[in-house]
Design a protein around this motif. Structure first.
Motif, PDB file in Angstrom:
ATOM      1  N   VAL A   6     -29.638 -26.437  19.986  1.00 29.27           N
ATOM      2  CA  VAL A   6     -29.505 -24.985  19.952  1.00 29.27           C
ATOM      3  C   VAL A   6     -28.317 -24.611  20.819  1.00 29.27           C
ATOM      4  O   VAL A   6     -28.366 -24.733  22.052  1.00 29.27           O
ATOM      5  N   GLU A   7     -27.248 -24.212  20.185  1.00 27.21           N
ATOM      6  CA  GLU A   7     -25.983 -23.942  20.902  1.00 27.21           C
ATOM      7  C   GLU A   7     -25.164 -22.983  20.054  1.00 27.21           C
ATOM      8  O   GLU A   7     -24.965 -23.217  18.860  1.00 27.21           O
ATOM      9  N   ASP A   8     -24.720 -21.886  20.652  1.00 27.71           N
ATOM     10  CA  ASP A   8     -23.982 -20.879  19.882  1.00 27.71           C
ATOM     11  C   ASP A   8     -22.496 -21.179  19.799  1.00 27.71           C
ATOM     12  O   ASP A   8     -21.810 -20.651  18.925  1.00 27.71           O
ATOM     13  N   GLU A   9     -21.980 -22.007  20.718  1.00 23.68           N
ATOM     14  CA  GLU A   9     -20.550 -22.336  20.640  1.00 23.68           C
ATOM     15  C   GLU A   9     -20.358 -23.447  19.621  1.00 23.68           C
ATOM     16  O   GLU A   9     -20.741 -24.590  19.853  1.00 23.68           O
ATOM     17  N   ARG A  10     -19.765 -23.042  18.486  1.00 26.49           N
ATOM     18  CA  ARG A  10     -19.736 -23.919  17.323  1.00 26.49           C
ATOM     19  C   ARG A  10     -19.033 -25.257  17.566  1.00 26.49           C
ATOM     20  O   ARG A  10     -19.544 -26.310  17.207  1.00 26.49           O
ATOM     21  N   LEU A  50     -31.527 -27.473  24.329  1.00 26.20           N
ATOM     22  CA  LEU A  50     -31.480 -26.021  24.294  1.00 26.20           C
ATOM     23  C   LEU A  50     -30.479 -25.472  25.292  1.00 26.20           C
ATOM     24  O   LEU A  50     -30.637 -25.648  26.507  1.00 26.20           O
ATOM     25  N   ASP A  51     -29.455 -24.826  24.775  1.00 29.36           N
ATOM     26  CA  ASP A  51     -28.474 -24.196  25.650  1.00 29.36           C
ATOM     27  C   ASP A  51     -29.112 -22.966  26.295  1.00 29.36           C
ATOM     28  O   ASP A  51     -29.811 -22.203  25.628  1.00 29.36           O
ATOM     29  N   LEU A  52     -28.867 -22.782  27.581  1.00 24.57           N
ATOM     30  CA  LEU A  52     -29.467 -21.639  28.285  1.00 24.57           C
ATOM     31  C   LEU A  52     -28.809 -20.322  27.850  1.00 24.57           C
ATOM     32  O   LEU A  52     -29.468 -19.329  27.603  1.00 24.57           O
ATOM     33  N   MET A  53     -27.467 -20.358  27.761  1.00 28.94           N
ATOM     34  CA  MET A  53     -26.727 -19.133  27.462  1.00 28.94           C
ATOM     35  C   MET A  53     -26.563 -18.952  25.960  1.00 28.94           C
ATOM     36  O   MET A  53     -25.684 -19.556  25.345  1.00 28.94           O
ATOM     37  N   LEU A  54     -27.419 -18.129  25.387  1.00 28.28           N
ATOM     38  CA  LEU A  54     -27.328 -17.828  23.966  1.00 28.28           C
ATOM     39  C   LEU A  54     -27.240 -16.313  23.827  1.00 28.28           C
ATOM     40  O   LEU A  54     -27.788 -15.594  24.659  1.00 28.28           O
ATOM     41  N   CYS A 100     -26.712 -29.901  33.712  1.00 34.88           N
ATOM     42  CA  CYS A 100     -25.686 -28.876  33.904  1.00 34.88           C
ATOM     43  C   CYS A 100     -24.413 -29.251  33.161  1.00 34.88           C
ATOM     44  O   CYS A 100     -23.978 -30.393  33.203  1.00 34.88           O
ATOM     45  N   LYS A 101     -23.828 -28.259  32.511  1.00 36.57           N
ATOM     46  CA  LYS A 101     -22.549 -28.450  31.833  1.00 36.57           C
ATOM     47  C   LYS A 101     -21.433 -28.348  32.872  1.00 36.57           C
ATOM     48  O   LYS A 101     -21.537 -27.507  33.755  1.00 36.57           O
ATOM     49  N   PRO A 102     -20.349 -29.089  32.773  1.00 33.14           N
ATOM     50  CA  PRO A 102     -20.161 -30.157  31.784  1.00 33.14           C
ATOM     51  C   PRO A 102     -20.926 -31.405  32.207  1.00 33.14           C
ATOM     52  O   PRO A 102     -20.980 -31.716  33.400  1.00 33.14           O
TER      53      PRO A 102
HETATM   54 CA    CA Z   1     -23.898 -21.072  24.862  1.00 26.25          CA
END
Ligand code: CA
Length: 227
Positions: A6-10, A50-54, A100-102
């Motif tokens: 689940v990640e909004d950055e394509r 699951l990405d936190l920032m969506l 944590c990213k990266p």
């Molecule tokens: Ca994101």
């Protein structure tokens, strides 16, 4: 094993999915919370990344909703914030672990393996089936002294059958855990892959380890009296 990413950055999502597929995972991508929940209802996943920032519904809301619905599937939260508060909220929302990213891709793989081991009894990273050893750390297989060269998909199929060793595993279950949502249920891909695996695993003169139970599915190892 099948992962929902689940990640909004394509671009980030596609790159991560590519890496995971190269490591034998079947990967579906959801770009926001509601479509993630929809996919979880429709498909069977072994793990959620699951990405936190969506946008809209954030990762914490998605995770809470997954738990509210009673799903036990492991959730690994990806967060850009290395703040203690973000990690605590992630874990409190029901995530099993966070990164944590990266992050280092090898570390991600190690954490995924650790979470998948917590599932139905797999404490040992090596799955042993009648002289066949499958190492879930480096995705290698050997039968006795013979190293079996496998493609990513062949390995994925073998690992799934091995996790269910001795059980009849149906085609629907195989397609759910080894292929992603692009799998065509009318294709004969599973038969093709089982035949390939069989040729590699069962050499002439060896006890056949992958058996077919007609109309039901496949069994790796276990009892010998299966027709
Ligand atoms: Ca994101």
């Amino acid at each position: 094993m099948r992962v929902l990413l689940v990640e909004d950055e394509r671009d980030a999502a596609l790159m991560l999915a590519k890496g995971l597929r190269e490591h034998s995972f079947a990967v579906d991508i959801a770009e926001d919370g509601p479509s993630a929940l929809e996919k979880i209802h429709e498909n069977t996943y072994d793990l959620v990344l699951l990405d936190l920032m969506l946008p809209g519904m954030d990762g914490l809301d998605v995770c809470r909703q997954i738990r509210r619905e009673g799903a036990v599937l492991p959730v690994l939260m990806l967060t850009a914030r290395d703040a203690v508060s973000a990690r605590i909220s992630g874990l409190d929302s029901g995530a099993d672990d966070y990164l944590c990213k990266p992050f280092d891709f090898q570390e991600l793989l190690a954490r995924i393996r650790a979470l998948l081991r917590r599932g139905p009894a797999l404490e040992d990273p090596i799955i042993r089936v009648d002289g066949l050893n499958i190492d879930t750390r480096d995705h290698t297989a050997r039968r006795g002294d013979r190293v079996i060269e496998l493609t990513a998909k062949e390995y994925a199929l073998l690992e799934y059958l091995a996790r269910r060793r001795g059980e009849v595993v149906g085609r629907a279950e195989i397609s759910e855990h080894v292929w992603d949502e692009t799998y065509d249920p009318f294709s004969n891909l599973i038969e093709v892959y089982v035949q390939r695996l069989r040729r590699k695993i069962d050499q002439p003169g060896e006890l056949p380890l992958i058996r077919t139970r007609r109309g039901e599915g496949y069994i790796l190892g276990g009892e010998d009296d299966v027709s």
